[in-house]
Motif scaffolding. Structure first.
Motif, PDB file in Angstrom:
ATOM      1  N   MET A   1      69.019  98.280  54.264  1.00  0.00           N
ATOM      2  CA  MET A   1      68.641  99.563  53.692  1.00  0.00           C
ATOM      3  C   MET A   1      69.358 100.689  54.438  1.00  0.00           C
ATOM      4  SD  MET A   1      66.826  98.907  51.144  1.00  0.00           S
ATOM      5  CE  MET A   1      65.900  97.564  50.423  1.00  0.00           C
ATOM      6  N   PRO A   2      69.693 101.771  53.747  1.00  0.00           N
ATOM      7  CA  PRO A   2      70.501 102.821  54.385  1.00  0.00           C
ATOM      8  C   PRO A   2      69.754 103.549  55.499  1.00  0.00           C
ATOM      9  CG  PRO A   2      69.737 103.533  52.226  1.00  0.00           C
ATOM     10  CD  PRO A   2      69.399 102.079  52.338  1.00  0.00           C
ATOM     11  N   GLU A   3      70.494 103.897  56.513  1.00  0.00           N
ATOM     12  CA  GLU A   3      69.966 104.716  57.599  1.00  0.00           C
ATOM     13  C   GLU A   3      70.595 106.099  57.591  1.00  0.00           C
ATOM     14  OE1 GLU A   3      70.596 102.625  61.221  1.00  0.00           O
ATOM     15  OE2 GLU A   3      69.249 100.972  60.716  1.00  0.00           O
ATOM     16  N   SER A   4      71.833 106.185  57.069  1.00  0.00           N
ATOM     17  CA  SER A   4      72.571 107.448  57.052  1.00  0.00           C
ATOM     18  C   SER A   4      72.992 107.759  55.628  1.00  0.00           C
ATOM     19  CB  SER A   4      73.802 107.337  57.957  1.00  0.00           C
ATOM     20  OG  SER A   4      74.549 108.533  57.943  1.00  0.00           O
ATOM     21  N   VAL A   5      72.704 108.970  55.149  1.00  0.00           N
ATOM     22  CA  VAL A   5      72.950 109.341  53.758  1.00  0.00           C
ATOM     23  C   VAL A   5      73.805 110.600  53.697  1.00  0.00           C
ATOM     24  CG1 VAL A   5      71.906 109.886  51.528  1.00  0.00           C
ATOM     25  CG2 VAL A   5      70.686 108.408  53.149  1.00  0.00           C
ATOM     26  N   ALA A   6      74.907 110.524  52.972  1.00  0.00           N
ATOM     27  CA  ALA A   6      75.726 111.704  52.691  1.00  0.00           C
ATOM     28  C   ALA A   6      75.269 112.303  51.369  1.00  0.00           C
ATOM     29  CB  ALA A   6      77.201 111.327  52.620  1.00  0.00           C
ATOM     30  N   VAL A   7      75.043 113.604  51.360  1.00  0.00           N
ATOM     31  CA  VAL A   7      74.617 114.312  50.159  1.00  0.00           C
ATOM     32  C   VAL A   7      75.672 115.348  49.817  1.00  0.00           C
ATOM     33  CG1 VAL A   7      72.855 115.777  49.106  1.00  0.00           C
ATOM     34  CG2 VAL A   7      72.181 113.967  50.711  1.00  0.00           C
ATOM     35  N   THR A   8      76.339 115.176  48.693  1.00  0.00           N
ATOM     36  CA  THR A   8      77.300 116.189  48.270  1.00  0.00           C
ATOM     37  C   THR A   8      76.538 117.339  47.621  1.00  0.00           C
ATOM     38  OG1 THR A   8      77.690 115.419  45.999  1.00  0.00           O
ATOM     39  CG2 THR A   8      78.930 114.325  47.774  1.00  0.00           C
ATOM     40  N   GLY A   9      77.072 118.541  47.794  1.00  0.00           N
ATOM     41  CA  GLY A   9      76.387 119.699  47.220  1.00  0.00           C
ATOM     42  C   GLY A   9      75.076 120.000  47.894  1.00  0.00           C
ATOM     43  N   GLY A  10      74.987 119.707  49.181  1.00  0.00           N
ATOM     44  CA  GLY A  10      73.733 119.919  49.896  1.00  0.00           C
ATOM     45  C   GLY A  10      73.358 121.370  50.096  1.00  0.00           C
ATOM     46  N   ASN A  11      74.277 122.294  49.790  1.00  0.00           N
ATOM     47  CA  ASN A  11      73.954 123.718  49.869  1.00  0.00           C
ATOM     48  C   ASN A  11      73.227 124.220  48.630  1.00  0.00           C
ATOM     49  OD1 ASN A  11      75.245 123.798  52.304  1.00  0.00           O
ATOM     50  ND2 ASN A  11      76.943 125.099  51.652  1.00  0.00           N
ATOM     51  N   GLY A  12      73.258 123.441  47.554  1.00  0.00           N
ATOM     52  CA  GLY A  12      72.629 123.858  46.306  1.00  0.00           C
ATOM     53  C   GLY A  12      71.118 123.794  46.369  1.00  0.00           C
ATOM     54  N   ARG A  13      70.480 124.306  45.317  1.00  0.00           N
ATOM     55  CA  ARG A  13      69.016 124.367  45.299  1.00  0.00           C
ATOM     56  C   ARG A  13      68.409 122.972  45.365  1.00  0.00           C
ATOM     57  NH1 ARG A  13      65.276 124.417  41.225  1.00  0.00           N
ATOM     58  NH2 ARG A  13      66.895 124.471  39.624  1.00  0.00           N
ATOM     59  N   VAL A  14      68.872 122.065  44.534  1.00  0.00           N
ATOM     60  CA  VAL A  14      68.340 120.705  44.560  1.00  0.00           C
ATOM     61  C   VAL A  14      68.813 119.983  45.815  1.00  0.00           C
ATOM     62  CG1 VAL A  14      68.282 118.490  43.358  1.00  0.00           C
ATOM     63  CG2 VAL A  14      68.199 120.613  42.050  1.00  0.00           C
TER      64      VAL A  14
END
Length: 300
Positions: A1-14
């Protein structure tokens, strides 16, 4: 199971909601965004132009992530030319899927949209065969935003067919409008949400074309977590919705009045929810063990 997650667009509202939730849940989080540097909601920030394939490869490699949540696309088509909107949806998703596959990232969650069905921003009325809609319903998009969302799902199908250099688990999450408490209070609680009130609203066409659908940020975040924790092989699409509509009019009446061409298959017997959503999320419950719980009526 993942321990590290990259989120693109993390500056956006969602994206901000997702980063805050995942951080609180104990994941190491990396914000891949092109905008202002913001490390307040994540453990790391990497400036990334998601339309530049080299940027995506480099940022994802540097992030050392086990999973990617791709939210970094143009949120609405109102302020950009059609080809830019389409490019944002399609090419950024392709770059993320390709880079993830080449770099050995097993899990990718893509932000698709309710618009993929041919609703939302369409100038004409939505085409419906039956209600509530599910993942088997046909898609008839025509505007660049909606076509881009459908196309990113088709690209995900292609990556899922690869025998190598592809993520193992890909989800396309068809989000409706995502609200927080303040937006829900302003838009739903403080407004006339009866059928007559909806008809008088300047946003009637949009509300009709989105089946009066919405989801709260808390439920959106738990779904994202369920998607990155999923272990099925291949690509699956999921409709996303709150358990109820945003209307004060019962769903059966909404269907009859606003979508008379559609076969209404919702429950109407004793004990059924009269305001049940016109979007069926049972597939997400079955495959991801996710069920929405937040209703705007609890604020009333």
């Amino acid at each position: 199971m993942p321990e590290s997650v990259a989120v693109t667009g993390g500056n956006g509202r969602v994206g901000t909601h997702v980063l805050e939730y995942l951080d609180a849940a104990g994941y190491r989080t990396v914000n891949l965004s092109r905008g202002r540097r913001d490390e307040t909601h994540s453990d790391a920030y990497i400036e990334t132009d998601l339309l530049e394939v080299g940027d995506v490869y480099g940022a994802l490699a540097k992030s050392d992530a086990d999973a990617v949540v791709h939210l970094g696309m143009i949120a609405t088509p109102d302020h950009t030319p059609g080809h830019r909107t389409y490019e944002s949806n399609v090419m950024s998703s392709y770059h993320v899927l390709e880079a993830a596959g080449e770099l050995g990232v097993d899990t990718v969650a893509l932000a698709s949209s309710f618009s993929a069905i041919g609703g939302g921003f369409e100038p004409d009325a939505i085409t419906l065969d039956y209600l509530p809609i599910d993942e088997d319903h046909r898609l008839t998009p025509s505007n660049p935003y909606a076509m881009g969302k459908q196309t990113l799902e088709v690209a995900a199908d292609g990556f899922a067919r690869r025998s190598a250099n592809a993520p193992q688990t890909i989800t396309s999450l068809r989000f409706p409008w995502v609200v927080d408490d303040d937006l829900a209070r302003e838009t739903f609680v403080e407004a006339d949400r009866t059928l007559a009130g909806l008809r008088d609203s300047e946003h009637f066409h949009t509300q009709r074309n989105t089946l009066c659908g919405y989801v709260h940020a808390t439920d959106a975040c738990t779904l994202v977590e369920a998607a990155i924790e999923a272990s099925f092989d291949g690509h699956e699409r999921f409709w996303v919705s709150a358990p109820d509509t945003s209307a004060e009019t019962p769903s059966a009446e909404l269907a009859a009045e606003l979508y008379p061409e559609a076969d209404y298959r919702g429950q109407t017997g004793a004990g059924s929810d009269p305001y049940a959503a016109l979007i069926d999320t049972s597939k997400a419950q079955q495959l991801l063990d996710w069920e929405p719980t937040w209703r705007w009526r609890q604020l009333a």
